[in-house]
Design a protein around this motif. Structure first.
Motif, PDB file in Angstrom:
ATOM      1  N   ALA C  20      54.535 -39.773  28.836  1.00 27.66           N
ATOM      2  CA  ALA C  20      53.309 -40.109  28.134  1.00 27.66           C
ATOM      3  C   ALA C  20      52.756 -41.426  28.667  1.00 27.66           C
ATOM      4  O   ALA C  20      51.551 -41.546  28.909  1.00 27.66           O
ATOM      5  CB  ALA C  20      53.572 -40.209  26.628  1.00 27.66           C
ATOM      6  N   GLY C  21      53.643 -42.401  28.872  1.00 24.85           N
ATOM      7  CA  GLY C  21      53.188 -43.687  29.379  1.00 24.85           C
ATOM      8  C   GLY C  21      52.523 -43.548  30.745  1.00 24.85           C
ATOM      9  O   GLY C  21      51.392 -43.996  30.968  1.00 24.85           O
ATOM     10  N   VAL C  22      53.231 -42.900  31.657  1.00 26.72           N
ATOM     11  CA  VAL C  22      52.688 -42.730  33.007  1.00 26.72           C
ATOM     12  C   VAL C  22      51.361 -41.997  32.943  1.00 26.72           C
ATOM     13  O   VAL C  22      50.364 -42.402  33.550  1.00 26.72           O
ATOM     14  CB  VAL C  22      53.695 -41.952  33.886  1.00 26.72           C
ATOM     15  CG1 VAL C  22      53.072 -41.606  35.224  1.00 26.72           C
ATOM     16  CG2 VAL C  22      54.962 -42.755  34.075  1.00 26.72           C
ATOM     17  N   TYR C  23      51.355 -40.926  32.168  1.00 27.02           N
ATOM     18  CA  TYR C  23      50.157 -40.091  32.136  1.00 27.02           C
ATOM     19  C   TYR C  23      48.986 -40.835  31.510  1.00 27.02           C
ATOM     20  O   TYR C  23      47.846 -40.748  31.948  1.00 27.02           O
ATOM     21  CB  TYR C  23      50.451 -38.805  31.364  1.00 27.02           C
ATOM     22  CG  TYR C  23      49.310 -37.822  31.408  1.00 27.02           C
ATOM     23  CD1 TYR C  23      49.019 -37.123  32.575  1.00 27.02           C
ATOM     24  CD2 TYR C  23      48.515 -37.599  30.288  1.00 27.02           C
ATOM     25  CE1 TYR C  23      47.976 -36.243  32.626  1.00 27.02           C
ATOM     26  CE2 TYR C  23      47.455 -36.713  30.333  1.00 27.02           C
ATOM     27  CZ  TYR C  23      47.190 -36.034  31.509  1.00 27.02           C
ATOM     28  OH  TYR C  23      46.147 -35.166  31.559  1.00 27.02           O
ATOM     29  N   TRP C  24      49.299 -41.575  30.470  1.00 33.88           N
ATOM     30  CA  TRP C  24      48.233 -42.277  29.746  1.00 33.88           C
ATOM     31  C   TRP C  24      47.513 -43.250  30.671  1.00 33.88           C
ATOM     32  O   TRP C  24      46.285 -43.290  30.728  1.00 33.88           O
ATOM     33  CB  TRP C  24      48.840 -43.007  28.548  1.00 33.88           C
ATOM     34  CG  TRP C  24      47.798 -43.561  27.648  1.00 33.88           C
ATOM     35  CD1 TRP C  24      47.193 -44.779  27.740  1.00 33.88           C
ATOM     36  CD2 TRP C  24      47.193 -42.911  26.529  1.00 33.88           C
ATOM     37  NE1 TRP C  24      46.275 -44.937  26.752  1.00 33.88           N
ATOM     38  CE2 TRP C  24      46.250 -43.792  25.997  1.00 33.88           C
ATOM     39  CE3 TRP C  24      47.383 -41.653  25.934  1.00 33.88           C
ATOM     40  CZ2 TRP C  24      45.475 -43.477  24.877  1.00 33.88           C
ATOM     41  CZ3 TRP C  24      46.613 -41.339  24.821  1.00 33.88           C
ATOM     42  CH2 TRP C  24      45.677 -42.242  24.307  1.00 33.88           C
ATOM     43  N   PHE C  25      48.303 -44.033  31.424  1.00 35.48           N
ATOM     44  CA  PHE C  25      47.671 -45.088  32.218  1.00 35.48           C
ATOM     45  C   PHE C  25      47.177 -44.588  33.568  1.00 35.48           C
ATOM     46  O   PHE C  25      46.348 -45.214  34.207  1.00 35.48           O
ATOM     47  CB  PHE C  25      48.648 -46.247  32.403  1.00 35.48           C
ATOM     48  CG  PHE C  25      48.855 -46.990  31.121  1.00 35.48           C
ATOM     49  CD1 PHE C  25      47.831 -47.780  30.603  1.00 35.48           C
ATOM     50  CD2 PHE C  25      50.040 -46.876  30.403  1.00 35.48           C
ATOM     51  CE1 PHE C  25      48.002 -48.462  29.406  1.00 35.48           C
ATOM     52  CE2 PHE C  25      50.209 -47.541  29.213  1.00 35.48           C
ATOM     53  CZ  PHE C  25      49.195 -48.341  28.705  1.00 35.48           C
ATOM     54  N   TRP C  26      47.676 -43.480  33.998  1.00 36.72           N
ATOM     55  CA  TRP C  26      47.261 -42.952  35.289  1.00 36.72           C
ATOM     56  C   TRP C  26      46.199 -41.867  35.121  1.00 36.72           C
ATOM     57  O   TRP C  26      45.248 -41.775  35.895  1.00 36.72           O
ATOM     58  CB  TRP C  26      48.497 -42.410  36.028  1.00 36.72           C
ATOM     59  CG  TRP C  26      48.277 -42.064  37.456  1.00 36.72           C
ATOM     60  CD1 TRP C  26      47.202 -42.405  38.248  1.00 36.72           C
ATOM     61  CD2 TRP C  26      49.149 -41.314  38.295  1.00 36.72           C
ATOM     62  NE1 TRP C  26      47.378 -41.914  39.513  1.00 36.72           N
ATOM     63  CE2 TRP C  26      48.557 -41.244  39.578  1.00 36.72           C
ATOM     64  CE3 TRP C  26      50.389 -40.690  38.106  1.00 36.72           C
ATOM     65  CZ2 TRP C  26      49.155 -40.565  40.645  1.00 36.72           C
ATOM     66  CZ3 TRP C  26      50.977 -40.039  39.159  1.00 36.72           C
ATOM     67  CH2 TRP C  26      50.367 -39.972  40.417  1.00 36.72           C
ATOM     68  N   GLY C  27      46.373 -41.062  34.075  1.00 38.58           N
ATOM     69  CA  GLY C  27      45.531 -39.886  33.954  1.00 38.58           C
ATOM     70  C   GLY C  27      44.203 -40.125  33.266  1.00 38.58           C
ATOM     71  O   GLY C  27      43.249 -39.419  33.485  1.00 38.58           O
TER      72      GLY C  27
END
Ligand code: HEM
Ligand SMILES: [Cu+2]
Ligand SMILES: [Cu+2]
Lengths: 579, 278, 132
Positions: C20-27
């Motif tokens: 979720a963290g990766v996706y939130w800030f990247w996506g």
């Protein structure tokens, strides 16, 4: 009415007397003098009865969905066929996909055989919540009826594909009761699945027999545990999406409609956030079945048991991070993220395939129908898995997405799952009915199914690469696609024939029963310790559980020691007499 | 080929070879069933396809041979009831077949990223076409020009575009989701309602190509065809000049728009129209 | 012991949290981010519950011990319903409610009636069973 169930305390069958003592407050309960006939069917909370109900219902659904597929394939034999109208064609593939996914593979996998087997495999008297389990079945059955009801309302059933992309599902684009019935059916079966998931997890966490640590559970049960967890993670999302969709259609909200400021793309996110874990919810149970079957017919333990467990958990973890590989061509998703996550899933899947081969390596292979179906599963799944790797690469997905390449890819997968289903049926039919299925018919069924599958899918890859999109009722512009399509239809016909052979086999097994005995395959998990079929509340005695093969240990006290020593030894003779 | 170009393509080849070690010489490989691609990005995509296919054939072939070997070699002999060695673990082997697939995956991913960046790149366009998909047809307009092409199921529209130029496509949908798919370009993209999708073609081979809606959009989805006519630059310019000189409001091709209007009232048709160069 | 059980769920939850963290800030895409955070909680919630349960019971259940014998598990497992009509009634109630969504609100009347009677019936049944 309730039964107080005590655990069996002996490890020798048929000697210790009934240890599953009924301490209920009434004398007239239990299956033996309970209701019979239709009332028994309506009121039973026995996981075995419910499991059989699920299995039979889902196979009926497979036949219905298969019949739709045969009509689809008949239509596509010619580029300008008029066997069905355009609208009927759209309805047919929508219902084919929906029936197969929502009503056949899933329920068969996580609620049919699983319901029957998980309590037996962990040595439990029933599922943790028997009445909830019964409710699951009724929701599933009524959900199936709701879906089929679409054919009997004016306007016919839904025609927007099994994924129902907004805004094709809006009240304007899909008026009529058919679409609402589709939504309703998914709600009912969705809750049914959630309850099954809850039950699986609770049963596995709370009702294991003494000594059955997590890492001694049969691998099928492991797979069902992970499946249960995935169900709880994924299905609520779909149900929420369906409620939003219903509100859009009837209460004037605009969640998925551009006109009111909504975002149609959101539906795709929601749907696939459920949809990809769903792929593994469908697949893991069959991985589990095959993983039970291959060692038994190789006369060896499963190769790499722990690796298998970790592979399963890894698949579960990754499967929530890949949903948008179905949306690469929307131009609105994070390509590299979903690409690498999807590619990575190939790693644990590959581990499984190598473990299956490793199990057979050095074994003594017996090619019963169940084993053939299991090997057919591995081979076909390998094709589907490899072509799936292409689709995880966005540039390659760009030109294969929504073509027959994708249809062929996932039919390699689902037909592999179907073979897994039949592997499971052939393997556990003796346990469930006390009778063997006929091996001769079984082999005919296997070969027609296996060859039919390849003849059906392989030309599909090619015609997809030639540019044939999916969901084409006619293809007048491209007569050159015809030959490959005809081959596909031949394959579909073979698959249809294989199903008939199965029906013949079941009927034959009842007309000329071959008695199975408790453990006809010399198998190793606990369900083979009790009688076939098992008594009400399952066990009168249990063997000591000292490895993941308690029944094998019990039956082969002098078996060669396990290879690669650091593993706990099989039950020693001393332990065996302890009880 | 100019030396600089050669160097660049060699660098590309090396990169691909490094990332997917199995690609030896992209061009001599069989097509593995796919189209070669008539656009720059399409050709790159095709090479990626070949690379993946080589990996698939090697890994898949190896696994299949292994299975066949096991099945043949370890078939139980009749009447042999003894038990085989009960091997359960072989940790080094298991680690091996965890690590190797991870490496292969990293290679495939690297190759993917290289090609993907080219395919989705949108350089400054030399021509721009607005494409609108509707139930069940296509509308092509050219910003700054009068050319206006529309057609639906009964009359296939033909988009006209220049070869060897970066042509930017602005793809929209007037109603539901459609798929803009030209098989020979090795590319497709959704026309997603509420979203503008922008991508670039640079077609290297003039010709007439078939296109089709790839995403289910309702009743006439299977008949939602279009063509793409790729003209050499000078012919394209001449064609465009002719369109711009055309002053009549309603020309002969208007009928196709009229039919479209009946089917999908959301598409404006009361404008100058012209059919593509067929 | 229940420790491994809770660890599995916690591991999954934490992994989803990382994603979720990766996706939130990247996506930069809210829908998926929200759903991944939901998955984080769906993993943590039962995971923490089981962990708490393990700490509280502190016990070594026979099914968690390598060396437990079958006799160690002797005693009552639990009380299980043998037959019950109420799941069927409840299922029909839900079915009727869904038909009400499609064919008309009036169907909700029998639907609610069926659901209520099933709830009452099942509760009474459990009471009569006594030991639950
Ligand atoms: C007899 C075996 C089968 C045959 C001949 C068959 C045939 C087909 C064909 C030709 C299509 C494409 C229709 C189109 O896009 O125009 C299709 C779609 C589909 N099939 Fe099958 N199929 C079979 C078994 C299965 C099974 C076992 C499953 C799932 C478990 C399945 C799931 C689907 C799904 C989900 C779709 C997509 C429907 C859609 O586009 O909305 N099929 N099938
Ligand atoms: Cu997926
Ligand atoms: Cu379409």
């Amino acid at each position: 009415m309730t039964d107080l169930i005590e655990r069996p305390t002996t490890s020798t069958p048929d000697e210790g007397g009934p240890s599953s003592v009924d301490h209920g407050h009434h004398d007239d309960h239990g299956e033996h003098h309970g209701p019979s006939g239709i009332l028994k069917w309506l009121t039973s909370t026995d996981h075995k009865v419910i499991g059989i109900n699920y299995t039979v219902t889902s196979i009926v659904m497979m036949v219905i969905g298969g019949a739709f597929a045969e009509v689809i394939r008949a239509q596509l034999v010619s580029p300008t066929s008029t066997l069905v109208t355009l609208q009927q064609y759209n309805q047919l593939f929508t219902m084919h996909g929906s029936v197969m996914i929502y009503l056949f593979v899933g329920p068969f996998a996580f609620a049919g055989l699983a319901n029957y087997l998980v309590p037996l495999q962990v040595g439990a008297p029933d599922m943790a919540f028997p009445r909830l389990n019964a409710l699951s079945y009724w929701l599933y059955l009524t959900g199936s009826l709701t879906m089929i009801l679409g054919f009997f309302v004016s306007g016919g059933p839904a025609a927007f594909g099994w994924v129902g992309y907004a805004p094709l599902t809006s009240a304007i684009n899909a008026p009529g009761a058919g679409a609402d019935l589709w939504i309703g059916a998914l709600m009912l079966t969705g809750f049914s699945a959630i309850f099954s998931g809850v039950n699986l997890i609770a049963t596995i966490f709370y009702l294991r027999a003494p000594g059955m640590t997590l890492f001694r559970m049969p691998i099928f049960t492991w797979n069902m545990l992970v499946t249960g967890i995935l169900i709880l993670l994924a299905f609520p999302v779909l149900t929420a999406g369906l409620i939003m969709l219903y509100c859009d259609r009837h209460f004037g909200t605009h969640i998925f409609e551009v006109q009111g400021g909504g975002v149609p793309l959101l539906w795709q996110h929601i749907f696939w956030f459920w949809g990809h874990p769903e792929v593994y919810i469908l697949a893991l149970p069959f991985f589990g079945m095959v993983t039970e079957i291959i060692p038994v017919f190789s006369k060896k333990p499963l190769f790499g048991y722990k690796g298998m467990v970790f592979a399963t958990l890894t698949i579960a973890a990754l499967s929530l991070g890949v949903w948008a590989h179905h949306m690469f061509t929307t131009g609105a998703v994070l390509l590299p993220f979903f690409s690498i996550m999807s590619l990575l899933i190939a790693v644990p899947t590959g581990i499984k395939i190598f473990n299956w081969i490793g199990t057979m390596w050095g074994g003594k292979l017996h090619f019963s129908t169940a084993m053939l179906m299991a090997i057919g599963f591995v081979a076909t799944f390998l094709i589907g898995g490899i072509t799936g790797i292409y689709l995880a690469s966005p540039p390659l997905d760009f030109f294969t997405h929504d073509t027959y390449f994708v249809i062929a890819h996932f039919h390699s997968v689902v037909m592999a799952l179907t073979m897994g289903a039949f592997a499971g049926i052939y393997f556990w039919f003796p346990k469930i009915t006390g009778k063997m299925l006929h091996e001769g018919w079984g082999k005919w069924q296997f070969w027609t199914l296996f060859i039919g599958t390849q003849v059906f899918t392989l030309p599909g890859y090619l015609v997809g690469l030639h540019g044939m999109p999916r969901r084409m009722a006619v293809y007048p512009n491209n007569p050159s696609w015809q030959t490959l399509n005809q081959w596909e239809s031949v394959g579909a016909l073979l698959i249809g024939i294989s199903t008939l052979l199965f029906v013949v086999n079941v009927v034959a097994s009842y007309r000329k029963p071959i008695v199975a005995g408790d453990n006809p395959w010399d198998a190793s998990a606990l369900e083979w310790f009790t009688s076939s079929p098992p008594p009400h509340h399952n066990f009168t005695s249990l063997p000591p559980i000292r490895s993941e093969r308690p029944v094998w240990d019990y039956n082969h006290p002098d078996a060669p020691a396990l290879g690669h020593g650091h593993h706990e030894p099989a039950a020693t003779a001393a332990e065996k007499v302890e009880a | 080929m100019k030396p600089a170009q050669q160097r660049r393509s060699r660098r590309r080849a090396i990169l691909l070879a490094l990332s997917a070690p199995l690609i030896l010489a992209g061009c001599q490989l069989p097509s593995f069933g796919a189209y070669g691609g008539v656009s720059k990005a399409g050709t790159d995509t095709f090479k990626l396809w070949q690379g993946f296919s080589v990996a698939a054939v090697i890994i898949g072939g190896f696994t299949f041979l292994l299975m066949i070997y096991v099945i043949v070699r370890y078939r139980a002999k009749k009447k042999d009831t003894s038990l085989p060695k009960q091997t359960q673990y072989n940790i080094p082997l298991e680690i091996l077949y965890t690590i190797v697939p991870i490496l292969v995956v990293i290679g495939l991913f690297a190759a993917t990223v290289v090609v993907e960046n080219k395919v989705v790149a949108n350089p400054t366009p030399q021509a721009t076409i607005n494409v609108t998909a509707f139930q069940w047809g296509w509308k092509f307009t050219y910003p700054g020009h009068k050319a206006y092409i529309v057609g639906q199921t009964t009359q296939t529209p033909t988009m006209v575009m220049p070869a060897d130029q970066d042509v930017r496509i602005n793809l929209r949908s007037a109603d539901v989701v459609h798929g803009f798919y030209v098989p020979r370009f090795n590319f497709s993209r959704y026309a997603q309602p509420g979203l503008l999708n922008v991508f670039t073609f640079n077609i290297t081979k003039p010709g007439l190509y078939k296109g089709q809606c790839a995403q289910l959009c309702g009743l006439y989805h299977s008949l939602m065809y279009f063509n793409v006519r790729v003209l050499p630059t000078d012919e394209y310019d001449a064609w465009m000049a002719k369109q711009d000189a055309n002053t009549s409001i309603v020309n002969a091709a208007a009928q196709s728009g009229a039919v479209a209007a009946q089917i999908s009232p959301r598409v404006p048709t009361n404008r100058a129209q012209s059919q593509g160069a067929n | 012991m229940m420790k491994q059980e809770s660890v599995i769920l916690l591991f999954l939850g934490i992994f989803f949290g990382l994603m979720a963290g990766v996706y939130w800030f990247w996506g930069h895409e809210d829908g998926g981010g929200v759903m991944l955070v939901g998955a984080l909680f769906l993993g943590l919630l039962p995971g923490l519950y089981y962990f708490w349960w393990y700490r509280r019971s502190g016990g070594n259940r026979p099914e968690d011990r390598d060396d437990a014998t079958i006799a160690d598990g002797a005693g009552v497992v639990d009380s299980f319903p043998s037959t019950s009509i109420w799941p069927f009634v409840l299922g029909m109630g839900c079915f009727t409610m869904v038909l009400a969504l499609v064919f008309g609100t009036w169907l909700a009347v029998p639907g609610v009636a069926l659901i209520l009677s099933a709830l009452i019936g099942a509760t009474a049944e459990s009471r009569r069973g006594g030991t639950v």
